[in-house]
Design an enzyme around this catalytic site. Structure first.
Site, mmCIF file in Angstrom:
data_model
loop_
_atom_site.group_PDB
_atom_site.id
_atom_site.type_symbol
_atom_site.label_atom_id
_atom_site.label_comp_id
_atom_site.label_asym_id
_atom_site.label_seq_id
_atom_site.Cartn_x
_atom_site.Cartn_y
_atom_site.Cartn_z
ATOM 1 N N TYR A 55 1.696 -7.407 -3.927
ATOM 2 C CA TYR A 55 1.012 -6.777 -2.917
ATOM 3 C C TYR A 55 0.662 -5.195 -3.469
ATOM 4 O O TYR A 55 1.613 -4.207 -3.370
ATOM 5 C CB TYR A 55 1.451 -6.571 -1.468
ATOM 6 N N SER A 56 -0.525 -4.725 -3.750
ATOM 7 C CA SER A 56 -0.740 -3.493 -4.398
ATOM 8 C C SER A 56 -0.081 -3.187 -5.642
ATOM 9 O O SER A 56 0.516 -2.209 -5.806
ATOM 10 C CB SER A 56 -0.669 -2.486 -3.361
#
Length: 340
Positions: A55-56
């Protein structure tokens, strides 16, 4: 908020899990907003947080870690994942021993903790022998770096093979499954949910609102997605909740039913959609993600009440689809046996 056992383990988690995919992502939740939402979630009784290293590219884990550093660590159950690319190198992806060990060590640094409560493999990896993956995960539990193991986005046969292999070798087994499951995606019921119930796995559904389609922002008559929604940019990003996939009669009929039921019970459309999930057999904790405190507050309102039998039936009829082979054949055989 009520608490449920994490599968057959002795650990209890809140019936809603806070999803951290939006944390630090462009045009979504800033770090300050993310921390405020985590504070609100735990104040409401939530103790279960789900993130992933991908995630990111680690940003979500780092945001959770800075929040976690000022909390009593043992009061929170933290889940993260490993599998997808965290770099451009040939060993920066997959479920091979080298990548898994390096990824877990990096996740621990970002989360500012010395253990992960639930480490989930984010998807099957065709390129790595299953024995290598499972033995590596087992070693992480034995070393105290991980408490429990889970799987996400597995097919039924993949999950069963992993459970059987762990049983054969005496390795730490998966205790949970994180599948996509919502009123628009009910194929999870064909094999995965029966398997999870039989094996005693916790079920942690992701995307309970199907990327916003069940958020109350979409209704019959729309010619394009509302500005600023995930669905608006899904086609550009290659996300599966795109307008072209779901802007059809089946979706509008389901949304109509959701609006009617929400009106009947005095709740919002997303609250009804999440509550439906909470009442499905075997479901432990839907993962609710939010870009703002307003969205989180609404999602929290999905707990603490129950849809009636007639309301559940209306939603299930509106969301039902014809079964493909062999599931239609199997259901017919079961019904025939019951009648006889």
């Amino acid at each position: 908020m009520e608490y449920r056992f994490l599968g057959r383990t002795g650990t209890r988690v809140s019936e809603l899990c806070m999803g951290a995919m939006t944390f630090g992502r462009e045009n979504e939740a800033s770090e300050a907003d993310s921390h405020a939402m985590l504070d609100r979630f735990t104040a409401a009784g939530g103790n279960f947080i789900d993130t992933a290293n991908v995630y990111s590219r680690g940003v979500s884990e780092a945001i959770v870690g800075r929040w976690l550093a000022r909390r009593a660590r043992d009061d929170v159950v933290v889940a993260t994942k490993v599998r997808f690319a965290m770099g451009d190198g040939p060993n920066d992806v997959g479920l091979g021993r080298k990548h898994v060990l390096a990824s877990v060590e990096a996740s621990l640094r970002r989360l500012q903790t010395d253990y992960i409560d639930l480490l989930q493999v984010h998807c099957w990896d065709e390129g790595t022998p299953l024995e290598e993956t499972l033995s590596t995960l087992d070693s992480l539990v034995r070393r105290g770096m991980v408490r429990y193991l889970g799987a996400s986005n597995f097919a039924g046969w993949q999950l069963q093979r992993a459970l059987d292999m762990s049983r054969e070798h005496g390795w730490e087994p998966f205790v949970s499954l994180q599948p996509q499951y919502n009123l628009l995606v009910r194929s999870t019921e064909w094999e995965l949910l029966p398997l999870a119930r039989r094996e005693g796995l916790a079920v942690l559904p992701w995307s309970p609102l199907r990327g916003g389609w069940l958020s109350g922002k979409f209704h019959r008559g729309l010619q394009a997605p509302p500005t600023g929604t995930r669905v608006e940019i899904a086609a550009q990003k290659g996300w599966s909740e795109s307008w072209d996939v779901y802007a059809n009669e089946h979706t509008w009929a389901l949304v109509d039913a959701l609006v009617e039921v929400a009106r009947d019970v005095g709740k919002s459309v997303p609250q009804v959609a999440i509550n439906w999930l909470l009442q499905q057999p075997g479901v432990t904790a839907p993962i609710v993600g939010a870009r703002s405190m307003t969205q989180l507050e609404d999602n929290l309102g999905a707990a603490g009440w129950a849809l009636g039998r007639d309301q559940l039936r209306r939603l299930e009829e509106a969301s039902d689809r014809p079964l493909p082979y062999p599931y239609d054949f199997v259901r017919g055989a079961q019904q025939s046996r019951t009648r006889s």
